[in-house]
Design a protein around this motif. Structure first.
Motif, mmCIF file in Angstrom:
data_model
loop_
_atom_site.group_PDB
_atom_site.id
_atom_site.type_symbol
_atom_site.label_atom_id
_atom_site.label_comp_id
_atom_site.label_asym_id
_atom_site.label_seq_id
_atom_site.Cartn_x
_atom_site.Cartn_y
_atom_site.Cartn_z
ATOM 1 N N ALA A 160 0.824 -1.212 0.000
ATOM 2 C CA ALA A 160 0.000 0.000 0.000
ATOM 3 C C ALA A 160 0.853 1.255 0.000
ATOM 4 O O ALA A 160 0.601 2.198 -0.761
ATOM 5 C CB ALA A 160 -0.926 -0.007 1.217
ATOM 6 N N GLN A 254 -9.539 -4.428 -3.417
ATOM 7 C CA GLN A 254 -8.345 -3.600 -3.267
ATOM 8 C C GLN A 254 -7.690 -3.330 -4.619
ATOM 9 O O GLN A 254 -7.309 -2.193 -4.921
ATOM 10 C CB GLN A 254 -7.327 -4.285 -2.351
ATOM 11 C CG GLN A 254 -6.111 -3.414 -2.068
ATOM 12 C CD GLN A 254 -4.909 -4.210 -1.595
ATOM 13 O OE1 GLN A 254 -4.583 -5.249 -2.169
ATOM 14 N NE2 GLN A 254 -4.260 -3.738 -0.555
ATOM 15 N N LEU A 257 -9.686 -0.653 -6.590
ATOM 16 C CA LEU A 257 -9.586 0.724 -6.098
ATOM 17 C C LEU A 257 -8.191 1.294 -6.295
ATOM 18 O O LEU A 257 -8.034 2.466 -6.647
ATOM 19 C CB LEU A 257 -9.987 0.779 -4.622
ATOM 20 C CG LEU A 257 -11.472 0.544 -4.333
ATOM 21 C CD1 LEU A 257 -11.749 0.669 -2.844
ATOM 22 C CD2 LEU A 257 -12.345 1.548 -5.094
ATOM 23 N N LEU A 283 -5.564 7.894 0.114
ATOM 24 C CA LEU A 283 -6.466 6.806 0.478
ATOM 25 C C LEU A 283 -5.720 5.473 0.545
ATOM 26 O O LEU A 283 -5.982 4.651 1.425
ATOM 27 C CB LEU A 283 -7.611 6.718 -0.539
ATOM 28 C CG LEU A 283 -8.626 7.867 -0.481
ATOM 29 C CD1 LEU A 283 -9.591 7.792 -1.664
ATOM 30 C CD2 LEU A 283 -9.405 7.823 0.833
ATOM 31 N N VAL A 284 -4.790 5.280 -0.367
ATOM 32 C CA VAL A 284 -4.001 4.048 -0.341
ATOM 33 C C VAL A 284 -3.101 4.023 0.897
ATOM 34 O O VAL A 284 -2.868 2.969 1.500
ATOM 35 C CB VAL A 284 -3.169 3.915 -1.629
ATOM 36 C CG1 VAL A 284 -2.280 2.677 -1.567
ATOM 37 C CG2 VAL A 284 -4.076 3.836 -2.848
ATOM 38 N N SER A 287 -5.018 2.817 3.641
ATOM 39 C CA SER A 287 -5.146 1.362 3.507
ATOM 40 C C SER A 287 -3.924 0.647 4.076
ATOM 41 O O SER A 287 -4.055 -0.372 4.768
ATOM 42 C CB SER A 287 -5.321 1.000 2.025
ATOM 43 O OG SER A 287 -5.268 -0.393 1.832
ATOM 44 N N LEU A 320 -15.856 -3.475 5.626
ATOM 45 C CA LEU A 320 -15.430 -2.980 4.316
ATOM 46 C C LEU A 320 -16.613 -2.876 3.357
ATOM 47 O O LEU A 320 -16.806 -1.842 2.704
ATOM 48 C CB LEU A 320 -14.369 -3.925 3.736
ATOM 49 C CG LEU A 320 -13.965 -3.684 2.282
ATOM 50 C CD1 LEU A 320 -13.310 -2.323 2.120
ATOM 51 C CD2 LEU A 320 -13.031 -4.796 1.790
ATOM 52 N N LEU A 324 -18.150 0.794 1.908
ATOM 53 C CA LEU A 324 -18.033 1.075 0.480
ATOM 54 C C LEU A 324 -19.395 1.213 -0.182
ATOM 55 O O LEU A 324 -19.580 2.048 -1.080
ATOM 56 C CB LEU A 324 -17.237 -0.037 -0.217
ATOM 57 C CG LEU A 324 -15.723 -0.026 -0.047
ATOM 58 C CD1 LEU A 324 -15.108 -1.186 -0.820
ATOM 59 C CD2 LEU A 324 -15.124 1.288 -0.533
ATOM 60 N N LEU A 340 -15.065 6.971 2.464
ATOM 61 C CA LEU A 340 -14.031 6.161 1.819
ATOM 62 C C LEU A 340 -12.822 5.962 2.728
ATOM 63 O O LEU A 340 -12.181 4.902 2.701
ATOM 64 C CB LEU A 340 -13.588 6.808 0.502
ATOM 65 C CG LEU A 340 -14.513 6.632 -0.698
ATOM 66 C CD1 LEU A 340 -13.995 7.431 -1.891
ATOM 67 C CD2 LEU A 340 -14.641 5.159 -1.068
ATOM 68 N N VAL A 344 -11.347 2.132 3.437
ATOM 69 C CA VAL A 344 -10.088 1.594 2.924
ATOM 70 C C VAL A 344 -9.170 1.092 4.037
ATOM 71 O O VAL A 344 -8.197 0.386 3.757
ATOM 72 C CB VAL A 344 -9.344 2.632 2.049
ATOM 73 C CG1 VAL A 344 -10.169 3.001 0.830
ATOM 74 C CG2 VAL A 344 -8.974 3.872 2.843
ATOM 75 N N LEU A 347 -9.328 -2.572 3.565
ATOM 76 C CA LEU A 347 -9.122 -3.130 2.230
ATOM 77 C C LEU A 347 -8.219 -4.363 2.244
ATOM 78 O O LEU A 347 -8.510 -5.375 1.617
ATOM 79 C CB LEU A 347 -8.494 -2.080 1.307
ATOM 80 C CG LEU A 347 -9.421 -1.223 0.451
ATOM 81 C CD1 LEU A 347 -8.603 -0.301 -0.427
ATOM 82 C CD2 LEU A 347 -10.347 -2.088 -0.393
#
Length: 431
Positions: A160, A254, A257, A283-284, A287, A320, A324, A340, A344, A347
């Motif tokens: 990630a 995952q 996205l 956002l990642v 995660s 999750l 979502l 969101l 995440v 994720l």
């Protein structure tokens, strides 16, 4: 046919005490850095989709294919390459893998067409094929069992964080210097880490590392393993099969996205490429933090109980899917983003939970192959399938429409986790 594995340590030559702990964390840091480079090379291209779509006149299906072909190659090759690495030497194999994916990333930088890019991306996948499984097996061998979910979650969270850096740095550099320069930079970083790794981690020194709570039984050497024994070891029960499958199905979300968030923000939020890349990277990053935290939380709550690990996997997947589903039914805006962010977090929660379940149920001698099998499932059914099928659906109904249906994909891993838990309970009752 008989296979051989090099998986353990001679009791008479191990390091002890603080030296073991310090060296284990040095190895962890280097392995983490290489996985970071791995995913920077893999995901940097996603931020360039809006540029390549216009420059090369590509469809969303083609864009999805040059992204999805990497995990597809990883999934197909991970098990045979992991077996080769177990026999030839894991430390040497990892150096070779990293050098290859870095060279292939440089090939992406000089590609002049869709087909040239596709070929270069295939070789990125070839280089990355066994790294995750072999690297995780190495780390599992030098850390105590009580840290399995933490180590697995921490190590794989580099995926990630690497995606964050790859997407954000690639988008920013592409806006200023061109997309080719951004891909070349990823290659240079990979080569630099390979050089450091080559001088710090050696087969001899790694063979001396030993977890504090290990039994001290000799285990380094070539162990005979027939194909039948390997298969029964990899799939000792239905619950373990469910762990492989459930993890892969959750990673379908995952993979989707990670690949399509920059394009979604560019098309429907009206963000320029550089800003969309930064927001998606944020956002990642969340995660990745969630991946590590979920692993640590699972270890703390579950202890040695695999049943509790199943419960944690079910809870993470349910959270999750619900978050979502609500987020993608909202119009683009701050409220959607606010939902969101917590979504995440979950994720990649399957990495720590499922890796620990599989490690507890399979023989240590074949952990490299077990994690290779997990990688195969994750890449073929998850990371490769998600971006490609979402691209196909997006060509038909639009990217926004495709992502609105994505939360339904969480139903499948949830059902598999419930079945896995039930099989685990039934097996425990039988003795």
């Amino acid at each position: 046919m008989t296979l051989y594995t090099n998986n353990a340590v001679p009791a008479e030559s191990v390091m002890t005490g603080s030296g073991v702990r310090a060296y284990a964390w040095v190895v962890f840091a280097l392995m983490f850095g290489l996985l970071l480079s791995d995913y920077m090379s893999r995901q940097a291209l996603n931020a360039l989709f809006p540029i390549l779509k216009v420059q090369w006149q590509l469809s969303d299906t083609q864009l999805g294919s040059i992204s999805g072909v990497v995990p597809l190659a990883v999934g197909v090759l991970t098990l045979p390459f992991s077996l080769i690495a177990d026999r030839w030497g894991r430390v040497k194999s990892i150096a070779l893998m990293a050098a290859l994916w870095s060279l292939a990333t440089l090939g992406c930088a000089i590609a002049s067409s869709y087909h040239e890019m596709l070929v270069a991306r295939i070789f990125v996948g070839v280089g990355e094929a066994a790294y995750g499984s072999v690297g995780l097996a190495m780390l599992m061998s030098i850390f105590p069992g009580k840290l399995r979910s933490t180590v697995a979650g921490g190590f794989t969270s580099a995926a990630a964080f690497g995606s964050v850096l790859g997407v954000s740095v690639s988008g920013i550099i592409a806006s200023r210097f061109g997309w080719r320069f951004s891909m070349a930079l990823m290659a240079v970083l990979g080569f630099a880490l390979v050089i450091i790794y080559f001088f710090v981690v050696t087969e001899k020194r790694f063979a001396q590392a030993h977890p504090d709570d290990a039994s001290g039984k000799p285990g380094y050497g070539r162990l005979k393993l027939t194909p039948r024994a390997l298969c029964s070891g990899l799939f000792p029960s239905r619950s373990v099969f469910c762990a492989y499958l459930g993890s892969a199905l959750q990673l379908f979300i995952q993979g989707t996205l990670f690949v399509w968030l920059p394009s979604y923000l560019n098309r429907y939020w009206g963000m320029p490429v550089s800003k969309a890349a930064v927001v998606a990277a944020g956002l990642v990053l969340v995660s990745g933090m969630g991946q590590f935290l979920c692993g640590a939380l699972t270890d703390r709550i579950s202890g040695d109980s695999s049943l509790k690990r199943w419960n944690m996997a079910i809870g993470y997947c349910l959270a999750l899917g619900l978050l979502l589903a609500i987020a993608f039914r909202l119009p683009p805006g701050n409220l959607q983003l606010a939902l969101l962010v917590p979504a995440v977090l979950f994720l990649a929660s399957s990495f720590g939970t499922c890796s620990a379940i599989i490690a507890a149920a399979t023989p240590p001698a074949i952990h490299g192959s077990a994690f290779a099998t997990l990688t195969l499932f994750n890449n073929i059914l998850g990371l490769a399938a998600g971006p490609f099928f979402t691209g196909v659906i997006a060509d038909a109904v639009g990217l926004q429409g495709a992502l609105r249906w994505l939360p339904l994909a969480a139903v499948l891993p949830l059902v598999v986790y419930l079945i896995g838990r039930r099989c685990h309970v039934a097996q425990a009752r039988r003795g």
